[in-house]
Scaffold this motif. Structure first.
Motif, PDB file in Angstrom:
ATOM      1  N   GLU A   1       0.880  -1.117  -0.148  1.00  0.00           N
ATOM      2  CA  GLU A   1       0.584   0.345  -0.050  1.00  0.00           C
ATOM      3  C   GLU A   1       1.280   1.290  -0.050  1.00  0.00           C
ATOM      4  O   GLU A   1       1.795   1.418   0.008  1.00  0.00           O
ATOM      5  CB  GLU A   1      -0.675   0.087   1.314  1.00  0.00           C
ATOM      6  N   VAL A   2       0.293   2.350  -0.252  1.00  0.00           N
ATOM      7  CA  VAL A   2       1.502   3.597  -0.682  1.00  0.00           C
ATOM      8  C   VAL A   2       1.698   3.981   0.650  1.00  0.00           C
ATOM      9  O   VAL A   2       0.409   4.096   1.855  1.00  0.00           O
ATOM     10  CB  VAL A   2       0.890   4.790  -1.409  1.00  0.00           C
ATOM     11  N   THR A   3       2.641   4.171   1.201  1.00  0.00           N
ATOM     12  CA  THR A   3       2.713   4.536   2.646  1.00  0.00           C
ATOM     13  C   THR A   3       2.841   5.782   3.418  1.00  0.00           C
ATOM     14  O   THR A   3       2.703   7.176   1.637  1.00  0.00           O
ATOM     15  CB  THR A   3       4.525   4.100   2.672  1.00  0.00           C
ATOM     16  N   ASN A   4       3.044   6.642   4.192  1.00  0.00           N
ATOM     17  CA  ASN A   4       2.658   8.067   4.250  1.00  0.00           C
ATOM     18  C   ASN A   4       4.161   8.970   3.545  1.00  0.00           C
ATOM     19  O   ASN A   4       4.235   9.915   3.257  1.00  0.00           O
ATOM     20  CB  ASN A   4       3.281   8.184   5.664  1.00  0.00           C
ATOM     21  N   SER A   5       5.365   8.055   3.885  1.00  0.00           N
ATOM     22  CA  SER A   5       6.110   8.386   3.200  1.00  0.00           C
ATOM     23  C   SER A   5       6.557   8.827   1.781  1.00  0.00           C
ATOM     24  O   SER A   5       6.300  10.081   1.089  1.00  0.00           O
ATOM     25  CB  SER A   5       7.606   7.522   3.396  1.00  0.00           C
ATOM     26  N   GLN A   6       5.946   7.997   0.957  1.00  0.00           N
ATOM     27  CA  GLN A   6       5.425   8.061  -1.269  1.00  0.00           C
ATOM     28  C   GLN A   6       4.772   8.548  -0.876  1.00  0.00           C
ATOM     29  O   GLN A   6       4.652   9.970  -1.955  1.00  0.00           O
ATOM     30  CB  GLN A   6       5.061   6.607  -1.200  1.00  0.00           C
ATOM     31  N   PHE A   7       3.309   8.975  -0.047  1.00  0.00           N
ATOM     32  CA  PHE A   7       1.852  10.239  -0.716  1.00  0.00           C
ATOM     33  C   PHE A   7       3.424  11.541   0.019  1.00  0.00           C
ATOM     34  O   PHE A   7       2.989  12.663  -0.675  1.00  0.00           O
ATOM     35  CB  PHE A   7       1.434   9.833   0.557  1.00  0.00           C
ATOM     36  N   ARG A   8       3.956  11.794   1.071  1.00  0.00           N
ATOM     37  CA  ARG A   8       4.339  12.923   0.825  1.00  0.00           C
ATOM     38  C   ARG A   8       5.513  13.644   0.116  1.00  0.00           C
ATOM     39  O   ARG A   8       5.146  14.507   0.036  1.00  0.00           O
ATOM     40  CB  ARG A   8       5.799  12.944   1.811  1.00  0.00           C
ATOM     41  N   GLU A   9       5.934  12.829  -0.425  1.00  0.00           N
ATOM     42  CA  GLU A   9       6.599  12.906  -1.637  1.00  0.00           C
ATOM     43  C   GLU A   9       6.151  14.055  -2.659  1.00  0.00           C
ATOM     44  O   GLU A   9       5.728  14.736  -3.159  1.00  0.00           O
ATOM     45  CB  GLU A   9       7.755  11.985  -2.215  1.00  0.00           C
ATOM     46  N   PHE A  10       4.150  12.827  -3.012  1.00  0.00           N
ATOM     47  CA  PHE A  10       3.779  13.718  -4.255  1.00  0.00           C
ATOM     48  C   PHE A  10       2.905  15.519  -3.613  1.00  0.00           C
ATOM     49  O   PHE A  10       3.234  16.106  -4.083  1.00  0.00           O
ATOM     50  CB  PHE A  10       2.491  12.991  -3.875  1.00  0.00           C
ATOM     51  N   ILE A  11       2.892  15.389  -2.596  1.00  0.00           N
ATOM     52  CA  ILE A  11       2.537  16.786  -1.660  1.00  0.00           C
ATOM     53  C   ILE A  11       3.764  17.502  -1.805  1.00  0.00           C
ATOM     54  O   ILE A  11       3.306  18.890  -2.073  1.00  0.00           O
ATOM     55  CB  ILE A  11       1.899  16.521  -0.036  1.00  0.00           C
ATOM     56  N   THR A  12       4.810  16.950  -1.386  1.00  0.00           N
ATOM     57  CA  THR A  12       5.796  18.360  -1.839  1.00  0.00           C
ATOM     58  C   THR A  12       5.447  19.055  -2.913  1.00  0.00           C
ATOM     59  O   THR A  12       6.460  19.736  -3.242  1.00  0.00           O
ATOM     60  CB  THR A  12       7.070  17.429  -0.907  1.00  0.00           C
TER      61      THR A  12
END
Length: 337
Positions: A69-80
């Protein structure tokens, strides 16, 4: 001659950019190749629901799928990288909300129309499980960064699945990665891991705590945590299925691309469905005015006594603008020969 050199230099630069773009778009790092085949989708055993029936034949082409599943770390990269603002971080639009509600539903007080999301709360006073509002609370400030509401955080949970993401948020992330959300058929095919007529992604062993993050105890009163987790667990905390995919059962629900329709399987039962993309219209008899999207796989809140969402064939649904503290996603990508 110089003008030809300049022309070919431009062509080379453009071609290089295209190559670079294609390389980024077709980046399969962290993904598993799922070889296509025909499989039997759905279930008709004693635990199955009517919307899982009848069992029907489905053809699936090969595709790539995130191993976790997409992780917090991966999703943060998207947001940034994009500055994207999730649905839970925005004030709800009443004009949009009321489209999914029965006619003449009164507008709620403005104090309710604030950035918020659904947060689970234990309730030891429950005598029946028919009213979901007994254990869900609309919490202002709850979002992917603050899963329990204001004052909470995801510090130390980079490798946990991101939650409080709507279908729109998941779709936006997938598109940013050059990918998409899985179809419901792709998701079930992948979850089964090549096993035939098995209930779970690992087989038929009922000792769930050995294989998945689910609820042990009396839901929603207490969780004895046989699996060691009260809420989300780090991805890869449990063995993968035969395809090398982790947490296809439990941990968090996963968004699929399809609209949900209670009667969809009945409409395609007499044919071999070729890579079905889901129904044209959504229909949930319990909430006929609401458009729903499919979610699959169950979560840490699923239990034998209430919701067996961790079964391969179990179908669940939610409105696409809804996020909660047990809903996440993973992405897929077409396999290019």
């Amino acid at each position: 001659m110089d003008k030809y050199k300049a022309f070919f230099s431009i062509i080379f630069i453009v071609f290089s950019c295209i190559q670079k773009t294609n390389t980024n778009t077709y980046n399969t790092e962290g993904m598993v190749l799922i070889e296509g085949n025909i499989f039997m989708m759905g279930s008709d055993d004693s635990e199955s629901n009517q919307d899982e029936r009848p069992i029907h034949r489905v053809k699936i082409n090969s595709f790539w799928m995130d191993e976790t599943e997409v992780t917090n770390s991966q999703f943060r990269e998207f947001i940034t990288a994009t500055g994207y603002i999730t649905t839970a971080e925005m004030k709800p639009d009443w004009d949009e909300l009321k489209k999914d509600l029965p006619p003449n539903t009164p507008k709620p007080d403005e104090s309710v129309l604030v950035p918020a999301s659904m947060v689970f709360k234990k309730n030891e006073e429950i005598t029946n499980l028919n009213n979901h509002s007994q254990w869900w609370e609309w919490v202002p400030g709850a979002n992917w960064k603050q899963p329990g509401g204001e004052g909470t955080s995801i510090e130390g949970k980079d490798d946990h699945p991101v939650v409080h993401v709507s279908w729109y948020d998941a779709k936006a992330y997938a598109e940013w990665k050059g990918r998409r959300l899985p179809t419901e058929a792709e998701w079930e095919y992948a979850s089964r891991g090549g096993l035939v007529n098995n209930k779970y992604s690992w087989g038929n062993d009922n000792k769930l705590s050995n294989y998945a993050n689910t609820w042990e105890g009396e839901f929603p009163k207490y969780n004895i945590r046989d699996d060691g987790f009260e809420s989300t667990s780090p991805v890869k905390s449990y063995p993968s299925n035969n395809y090398g995919l982790y947490d296809m059962s439990g941990n968090v629900w996963e968004w699929c691309s399809d609209l949900y329709n209670y009667y969809y399987y009945e409409s395609i039962s007499n044919i071999i469905s070729d890579n079905p993309k889901g129904p044209d219209k959504s229909y949930d008899p319990n909430e006929p005015y609401s458009e729903k999207r499919v979610v699959r796989g169950g979560s840490y809140l699923c239990s034998k006594s209430y919701c067996t969402g961790y079964r391969n064939s179990m179908r669940m649904k939610s409105t696409p603008d809804t996020g909660s503290m047990h809903t996440g996603f993973r992405t897929v990508m077409d396999y290019l020969n």
